[in-house]
Design a protein around this motif. Sequence first.
Motif, PDB file in Angstrom:
ATOM      1  N   MET A   1       0.848  -1.199   0.000  1.00  0.00           N
ATOM      2  CA  MET A   1       0.000   0.000   0.000  1.00  0.00           C
ATOM      3  C   MET A   1       0.879   1.242   0.000  1.00  0.00           C
ATOM      4  O   MET A   1       1.760   1.379   0.838  1.00  0.00           O
ATOM      5  CB  MET A   1      -0.899  -0.002   1.252  1.00  0.00           C
ATOM      6  N   PRO A   2       0.675   2.165  -0.927  1.00  0.00           N
ATOM      7  CA  PRO A   2       1.507   3.369  -0.958  1.00  0.00           C
ATOM      8  C   PRO A   2       1.302   4.195   0.308  1.00  0.00           C
ATOM      9  O   PRO A   2       0.176   4.293   0.825  1.00  0.00           O
ATOM     10  CB  PRO A   2       1.011   4.120  -2.200  1.00  0.00           C
ATOM     11  N   VAL A  18      -0.481  15.907   9.536  1.00  0.00           N
ATOM     12  CA  VAL A  18      -1.092  14.628   9.178  1.00  0.00           C
ATOM     13  C   VAL A  18      -2.534  14.840   8.728  1.00  0.00           C
ATOM     14  O   VAL A  18      -2.994  14.245   7.743  1.00  0.00           O
ATOM     15  CB  VAL A  18      -1.027  13.636  10.359  1.00  0.00           C
ATOM     16  N   GLU A  19      -3.259  15.719   9.414  1.00  0.00           N
ATOM     17  CA  GLU A  19      -4.643  16.010   9.045  1.00  0.00           C
ATOM     18  C   GLU A  19      -4.725  16.539   7.613  1.00  0.00           C
ATOM     19  O   GLU A  19      -5.571  16.101   6.818  1.00  0.00           O
ATOM     20  CB  GLU A  19      -5.225  17.026  10.027  1.00  0.00           C
ATOM     21  N   ARG A  20      -3.838  17.477   7.260  1.00  0.00           N
ATOM     22  CA  ARG A  20      -3.857  18.049   5.907  1.00  0.00           C
ATOM     23  C   ARG A  20      -3.474  16.993   4.865  1.00  0.00           C
ATOM     24  O   ARG A  20      -4.053  16.934   3.777  1.00  0.00           O
ATOM     25  CB  ARG A  20      -2.887  19.227   5.809  1.00  0.00           C
ATOM     26  N   LEU A  21      -2.484  16.159   5.185  1.00  0.00           N
ATOM     27  CA  LEU A  21      -2.025  15.149   4.233  1.00  0.00           C
ATOM     28  C   LEU A  21      -3.100  14.100   3.972  1.00  0.00           C
ATOM     29  O   LEU A  21      -3.250  13.624   2.839  1.00  0.00           O
ATOM     30  CB  LEU A  21      -0.742  14.491   4.742  1.00  0.00           C
ATOM     31  N   LEU A  22      -3.831  13.728   4.999  1.00  0.00           N
ATOM     32  CA  LEU A  22      -4.924  12.769   4.816  1.00  0.00           C
ATOM     33  C   LEU A  22      -5.959  13.296   3.828  1.00  0.00           C
ATOM     34  O   LEU A  22      -6.443  12.566   2.964  1.00  0.00           O
ATOM     35  CB  LEU A  22      -5.602  12.480   6.160  1.00  0.00           C
ATOM     36  N   ASP A  23      -6.283  14.574   3.972  1.00  0.00           N
ATOM     37  CA  ASP A  23      -7.364  15.140   3.160  1.00  0.00           C
ATOM     38  C   ASP A  23      -6.948  15.433   1.730  1.00  0.00           C
ATOM     39  O   ASP A  23      -7.802  15.483   0.837  1.00  0.00           O
ATOM     40  CB  ASP A  23      -7.892  16.423   3.825  1.00  0.00           C
ATOM     41  N   ARG A  24      -5.661  15.634   1.490  1.00  0.00           N
ATOM     42  CA  ARG A  24      -5.245  15.971   0.130  1.00  0.00           C
ATOM     43  C   ARG A  24      -4.788  14.749  -0.661  1.00  0.00           C
ATOM     44  O   ARG A  24      -4.660  14.808  -1.886  1.00  0.00           O
ATOM     45  CB  ARG A  24      -4.153  17.019   0.159  1.00  0.00           C
ATOM     46  N   SER A  25      -4.520  13.640   0.010  1.00  0.00           N
ATOM     47  CA  SER A  25      -3.980  12.449  -0.659  1.00  0.00           C
ATOM     48  C   SER A  25      -5.104  11.513  -1.096  1.00  0.00           C
ATOM     49  O   SER A  25      -6.175  11.484  -0.473  1.00  0.00           O
ATOM     50  CB  SER A  25      -3.038  11.686   0.286  1.00  0.00           C
ATOM     51  N   PRO A  26      -4.877  10.741  -2.159  1.00  0.00           N
ATOM     52  CA  PRO A  26      -5.861   9.727  -2.551  1.00  0.00           C
ATOM     53  C   PRO A  26      -6.148   8.774  -1.393  1.00  0.00           C
ATOM     54  O   PRO A  26      -5.291   8.524  -0.548  1.00  0.00           O
ATOM     55  CB  PRO A  26      -5.168   8.999  -3.710  1.00  0.00           C
ATOM     56  N   GLN A  27      -7.346   8.215  -1.360  1.00  0.00           N
ATOM     57  CA  GLN A  27      -7.767   7.403  -0.223  1.00  0.00           C
ATOM     58  C   GLN A  27      -6.943   6.132  -0.070  1.00  0.00           C
ATOM     59  O   GLN A  27      -6.860   5.574   1.027  1.00  0.00           O
ATOM     60  CB  GLN A  27      -9.255   7.061  -0.342  1.00  0.00           C
ATOM     61  N   LYS A  54     -13.586  12.216   9.772  1.00  0.00           N
ATOM     62  CA  LYS A  54     -14.101  12.024   8.414  1.00  0.00           C
ATOM     63  C   LYS A  54     -14.011  10.551   8.043  1.00  0.00           C
ATOM     64  O   LYS A  54     -13.013   9.885   8.337  1.00  0.00           O
ATOM     65  CB  LYS A  54     -13.291  12.839   7.401  1.00  0.00           C
ATOM     66  N   ALA A  55     -15.021  10.050   7.356  1.00  0.00           N
ATOM     67  CA  ALA A  55     -15.021   8.646   6.949  1.00  0.00           C
ATOM     68  C   ALA A  55     -13.866   8.331   6.010  1.00  0.00           C
ATOM     69  O   ALA A  55     -13.323   7.222   6.029  1.00  0.00           O
ATOM     70  CB  ALA A  55     -16.353   8.299   6.277  1.00  0.00           C
ATOM     71  N   SER A  56     -13.450   9.313   5.209  1.00  0.00           N
ATOM     72  CA  SER A  56     -12.375   9.092   4.239  1.00  0.00           C
ATOM     73  C   SER A  56     -11.020   8.886   4.906  1.00  0.00           C
ATOM     74  O   SER A  56     -10.059   8.477   4.253  1.00  0.00           O
ATOM     75  CB  SER A  56     -12.285  10.274   3.267  1.00  0.00           C
ATOM     76  N   ARG A  57     -10.907   9.168   6.210  1.00  0.00           N
ATOM     77  CA  ARG A  57      -9.633   9.016   6.917  1.00  0.00           C
ATOM     78  C   ARG A  57      -9.501   7.674   7.639  1.00  0.00           C
ATOM     79  O   ARG A  57      -8.410   7.329   8.095  1.00  0.00           O
ATOM     80  CB  ARG A  57      -9.476  10.136   7.952  1.00  0.00           C
ATOM     81  N   LEU A  58     -10.583   6.954   7.770  1.00  0.00           N
ATOM     82  CA  LEU A  58     -10.591   5.744   8.600  1.00  0.00           C
ATOM     83  C   LEU A  58      -9.559   4.715   8.150  1.00  0.00           C
ATOM     84  O   LEU A  58      -9.461   4.380   6.963  1.00  0.00           O
ATOM     85  CB  LEU A  58     -11.983   5.107   8.598  1.00  0.00           C
ATOM     86  N   GLY A  59      -8.750   4.246   9.097  1.00  0.00           N
ATOM     87  CA  GLY A  59      -7.790   3.182   8.830  1.00  0.00           C
ATOM     88  C   GLY A  59      -6.558   3.608   8.048  1.00  0.00           C
ATOM     89  O   GLY A  59      -5.773   2.768   7.626  1.00  0.00           O
ATOM     90  N   ARG A  60      -6.345   4.921   7.894  1.00  0.00           N
ATOM     91  CA  ARG A  60      -5.250   5.377   7.034  1.00  0.00           C
ATOM     92  C   ARG A  60      -4.020   5.869   7.799  1.00  0.00           C
ATOM     93  O   ARG A  60      -3.013   6.180   7.174  1.00  0.00           O
ATOM     94  CB  ARG A  60      -5.757   6.468   6.086  1.00  0.00           C
ATOM     95  N   ILE A  61      -4.112   5.973   9.121  1.00  0.00           N
ATOM     96  CA  ILE A  61      -2.943   6.352   9.910  1.00  0.00           C
ATOM     97  C   ILE A  61      -2.337   5.090  10.510  1.00  0.00           C
ATOM     98  O   ILE A  61      -2.994   4.373  11.265  1.00  0.00           O
ATOM     99  CB  ILE A  61      -3.295   7.343  11.029  1.00  0.00           C
ATOM    100  N   HIS A  62      -1.108   4.805  10.143  1.00  0.00           N
ATOM    101  CA  HIS A  62      -0.398   3.636  10.661  1.00  0.00           C
ATOM    102  C   HIS A  62       0.721   4.100  11.586  1.00  0.00           C
ATOM    103  O   HIS A  62       1.538   4.956  11.200  1.00  0.00           O
ATOM    104  CB  HIS A  62       0.174   2.811   9.517  1.00  0.00           C
TER     105      HIS A  62
END
Length: 328
Positions: A1-2, A18-27, A54-62
């Motif tokens: 996963m990229p 991190v908040e800004r990067l989540l919102d600007r990057s592909p899901q 936001k639902a689009s952020r779920l599971g994306r922070i490792h």
Amino acid sequence: MPTIFLTGFPGFLGSALVERLLDRSPQEVSITCLIQPRWRGLAEQKAYGLERQKASRLGRIHLVEGDITRPGLGLGEAYAQLQYDTQEVYHLAAVYDLSVKREFAFRVNVEGSRNVLDFAEGCNALARFQYVSTCYISGRYEGLFTESDLEKGQIFNNFYEETKYFAEVEVQRRMKAGLPVSIYRPGIVVGDSKTGQTQKYDGPYAILRFLMNQLSVAVMPVIGDTSRYTVNIVPQDFVIEAIAHLSAQNTSLNKVYQLANPNPPSVAELIDLFAGATKRWVLPVSLPKVIAKSALEYVPYAQDLTGITTDAVEYFTHPTTYSCENTL
């Protein structure tokens, strides 16, 4: 996963970025944050809060435990796979304490940066190494310090400045050798310009506390001509929005950005602002620098009572101004 690899989470700037990067990057792109084990609880709390906004952020922070001062970032077998997945590196982790000892500052700020640079150089899909430096790599350089300036024979106020300088020297050396880099040099970062929210109450906040602990007429020791020297404070949201915006531009490749106030307040103007904020009538009392620093250092409990450290005094007689043509 990229993934985007970031150091400095769950710190003040790192968490907001991190908040800004989540919102600007592909899901499908995750954010991998290198954290120290002792910050696991706070990091999990921050990550949970950000993801559930936001639902689009779920599971994306490792979160991965490691240490920038150790070879291989202390990642063990996970190192190679993470290099393979990483598309971009944001390096914010550093020691920001003005009174830090040189050995510790060198290990974190210089050797740690070298280790993160080594990691980035092994990322085959790397688009950019985004590095957060500081304007104060200028040390006590007299005059205008530009975004193209670096090695100017400057002397430093403390080991924080010195080691951040050596770290940027190494980053620029790798940049010249071919690593795709962008460098950001913030001024003195304070709270959010809209909410005032901050994570640390040091630096200028010590002056506010000092005034608030006095009666309606407050005494403020000052050094020299307070209209001559400036204090380059910048709000956290400006720094984060600037990094988030500039790091996404193709034109920012291999450039240095001083995230500074182009018209910073003088010490006198800053004291007036503090007086208004604390509703105090402030009486400036001029002292020679040597006496002010000696009083803080040798008078019992002086630093505890005032909240002002001897290291901080130098920033109120700072001889450097900063240009920010690239940023503006």
